[in-house]
Design a protein around this motif. Structure first.
Motif, PDB file in Angstrom:
ATOM      1  N   ALA A  76       0.841  -1.194   0.000  1.00 53.61           N
ATOM      2  CA  ALA A  76       0.000   0.000   0.000  1.00 53.61           C
ATOM      3  C   ALA A  76       0.876   1.243   0.000  1.00 53.61           C
ATOM      4  O   ALA A  76       1.932   1.272   0.636  1.00 53.61           O
ATOM      5  CB  ALA A  76      -0.929   0.021   1.211  1.00 53.61           C
ATOM      6  N   ASN A  77       0.431   2.262  -0.729  1.00 53.70           N
ATOM      7  CA  ASN A  77       1.083   3.573  -0.737  1.00 53.70           C
ATOM      8  C   ASN A  77       0.309   4.472   0.216  1.00 53.70           C
ATOM      9  O   ASN A  77      -0.861   4.782  -0.021  1.00 53.70           O
ATOM     10  CB  ASN A  77       1.079   4.143  -2.160  1.00 53.70           C
ATOM     11  N   LEU A  78       0.930   4.883   1.311  1.00 60.57           N
ATOM     12  CA  LEU A  78       0.242   5.659   2.341  1.00 60.57           C
ATOM     13  C   LEU A  78       0.345   7.166   2.133  1.00 60.57           C
ATOM     14  O   LEU A  78      -0.361   7.927   2.798  1.00 60.57           O
ATOM     15  CB  LEU A  78       0.814   5.301   3.720  1.00 60.57           C
ATOM     16  N   GLY A  79       1.234   7.599   1.239  1.00 63.22           N
ATOM     17  CA  GLY A  79       1.408   9.035   1.003  1.00 63.22           C
ATOM     18  C   GLY A  79       2.837   9.345   0.626  1.00 63.22           C
ATOM     19  O   GLY A  79       3.709   8.466   0.656  1.00 63.22           O
ATOM     20  N   ASN A  80       3.104  10.596   0.282  1.00 64.09           N
ATOM     21  CA  ASN A  80       4.467  10.982  -0.083  1.00 64.09           C
ATOM     22  C   ASN A  80       5.299  11.268   1.166  1.00 64.09           C
ATOM     23  O   ASN A  80       4.817  11.165   2.295  1.00 64.09           O
ATOM     24  CB  ASN A  80       4.456  12.176  -1.045  1.00 64.09           C
ATOM     25  N   ASN A  81       6.560  11.648   0.963  1.00 69.29           N
ATOM     26  CA  ASN A  81       7.461  11.895   2.094  1.00 69.29           C
ATOM     27  C   ASN A  81       6.913  12.942   3.049  1.00 69.29           C
ATOM     28  O   ASN A  81       6.988  12.790   4.276  1.00 69.29           O
ATOM     29  CB  ASN A  81       8.834  12.335   1.587  1.00 69.29           C
ATOM     30  N   SER A  82       6.375  14.012   2.511  1.00 71.67           N
ATOM     31  CA  SER A  82       5.873  15.101   3.354  1.00 71.67           C
ATOM     32  C   SER A  82       4.719  14.630   4.237  1.00 71.67           C
ATOM     33  O   SER A  82       4.585  15.052   5.389  1.00 71.67           O
ATOM     34  CB  SER A  82       5.414  16.275   2.481  1.00 71.67           C
ATOM     35  N   ALA A  83       3.872  13.740   3.708  1.00 72.48           N
ATOM     36  CA  ALA A  83       2.716  13.264   4.462  1.00 72.48           C
ATOM     37  C   ALA A  83       3.112  12.317   5.586  1.00 72.48           C
ATOM     38  O   ALA A  83       2.429  12.243   6.619  1.00 72.48           O
ATOM     39  CB  ALA A  83       1.732  12.576   3.527  1.00 72.48           C
ATOM     40  N   LEU A  84       4.219  11.596   5.414  1.00 75.89           N
ATOM     41  CA  LEU A  84       4.600  10.562   6.375  1.00 75.89           C
ATOM     42  C   LEU A  84       5.724  10.971   7.311  1.00 75.89           C
ATOM     43  O   LEU A  84       5.886  10.369   8.381  1.00 75.89           O
ATOM     44  CB  LEU A  84       5.019   9.292   5.624  1.00 75.89           C
ATOM     45  N   ASN A  85       6.504  11.959   6.934  1.00 78.35           N
ATOM     46  CA  ASN A  85       7.699  12.338   7.695  1.00 78.35           C
ATOM     47  C   ASN A  85       7.361  12.747   9.128  1.00 78.35           C
ATOM     48  O   ASN A  85       6.604  13.691   9.358  1.00 78.35           O
ATOM     49  CB  ASN A  85       8.415  13.476   6.977  1.00 78.35           C
ATOM     50  N   GLY A  86       7.892  12.030  10.109  1.00 75.39           N
ATOM     51  CA  GLY A  86       7.695  12.365  11.516  1.00 75.39           C
ATOM     52  C   GLY A  86       6.343  11.983  12.072  1.00 75.39           C
ATOM     53  O   GLY A  86       6.035  12.300  13.231  1.00 75.39           O
ATOM     54  N   ARG A  87       5.543  11.287  11.317  1.00 78.34           N
ATOM     55  CA  ARG A  87       4.180  10.966  11.727  1.00 78.34           C
ATOM     56  C   ARG A  87       4.173   9.720  12.613  1.00 78.34           C
ATOM     57  O   ARG A  87       4.758   8.692  12.266  1.00 78.34           O
ATOM     58  CB  ARG A  87       3.330  10.739  10.483  1.00 78.34           C
ATOM     59  N   LEU A  88       3.501   9.796  13.744  1.00 76.01           N
ATOM     60  CA  LEU A  88       3.408   8.669  14.673  1.00 76.01           C
ATOM     61  C   LEU A  88       2.182   7.832  14.329  1.00 76.01           C
ATOM     62  O   LEU A  88       1.049   8.302  14.397  1.00 76.01           O
ATOM     63  CB  LEU A  88       3.316   9.164  16.115  1.00 76.01           C
TER      64      LEU A  88
END
Length: 252
Positions: A76-88
């Motif tokens: 699955a593709n959950l999003g780009n780098n900006s959407a996932l970066n640092g996300r808990l």
């Protein structure tokens, strides 16, 4: 010569004790959650992974330790780098005996579940396994502009139908700031075949990096679990024997 004989005898005694305890533990089904011992896991290995990718999959189950288009069972593709970066994120890996795997990643705004419940490349999701290698990785290298990265896996819990846990899993964290620090890892080892019971491993995940939003960080910062047939390393025998003794006393 005498000291060597004594050492050999001590090792043999520890192995015998461990074998006896593990045999008795199999009747009560024990899972060792001990980050201080190692396990050698053989192929084929189920491969469960979360990573950050700008354009490709972020969540994946593969039927082998080598990931390729022919071995990936689900992704699955959950999003780009900006959407996932640092996300808990919270995560849950659930196994149902006779069926297979479900791998869920979720927070308040996103929920994604992938699974492996049918044969892929001739490999069955219900094949036997008794061990897990659980690790995080950052590095060993990044592209231009990336100055630091971190992978974290936190607050683990494990439960399995009819199994008794001994010990506990610890938080994992690995940071990169220009130098490779390798993996932060731990093992889960069971005296029973984990493909024969329902079980659940849960916790939290966070991957982060500092650098361009379009940086190619595929496979450079990730959380990974490999599952397969495991045998404790020689240095783990005494630890398993002692843990088994504690488990036996608890059952009594």
């Amino acid at each position: 010569m005498r000291s060597e004989k004594l050492q050999t005898a001590a090792v043999a005694a520890a192995l015998a004790l461990s074998a006896g305890l593990l045999a008795s533990a199999a009747q009560g089904s024990v899972v060792y959650l001990d980050p201080n011992f190692g396990v050698n896991i053989s192929d084929p290995e189920t491969n469960i992974r979360y990573r950050m990718s700008g354009t490709n999959w972020d969540q994946m189950i593969a039927v082998d330790s080598n990931v390729s288009t022919s071995t990936i069972a689900s992704q699955a593709n959950l999003g780009n780098n900006s959407a996932l970066n640092g996300r808990l994120f919270n995560f849950e890996i659930a196994y149902t005996a006779g069926s297979g795997f479900a791998f869920r990643i979720f927070d308040n705004a996103l929920s994604s579940t992938i699974g492996w419940t049918a044969p892929v490349s001739g490999e069955s999701p219900t094949r036997a396994f008794n061990a897990m290698k659980i690790y995080v990785q950052a590095g060993p290298s990044f592209g231009t502009g990336v100055t630091q990265a971190q992978a974290e896996a936190l607050n683990f819990s494990f439960s399995a139908s009819g199994l008794t846990n001994v010990g506990s899993l610890r938080d994992l964290s690995r940071a990169w700031n220009g130098a490779d620090q390798g993996l932060d890892l731990q093992y889960l080892y069971s005296t029973a075949d984990l493909s024969q019971v329902d079980w659940r491993l849960a916790g939290q995940l966070r991957l982060s990096y500092t650098g361009p939003s379009n940086a190619n960080i595929d496979e450079r910062v990730k959380f990974n679990i490999k599952l397969g047939q495991g045998v404790p390393t020689p240095g783990a025998v005494t630890a398993l024997a002692l843990a088994g003794l504690v488990a036996t006393r608890r059952r009594r």
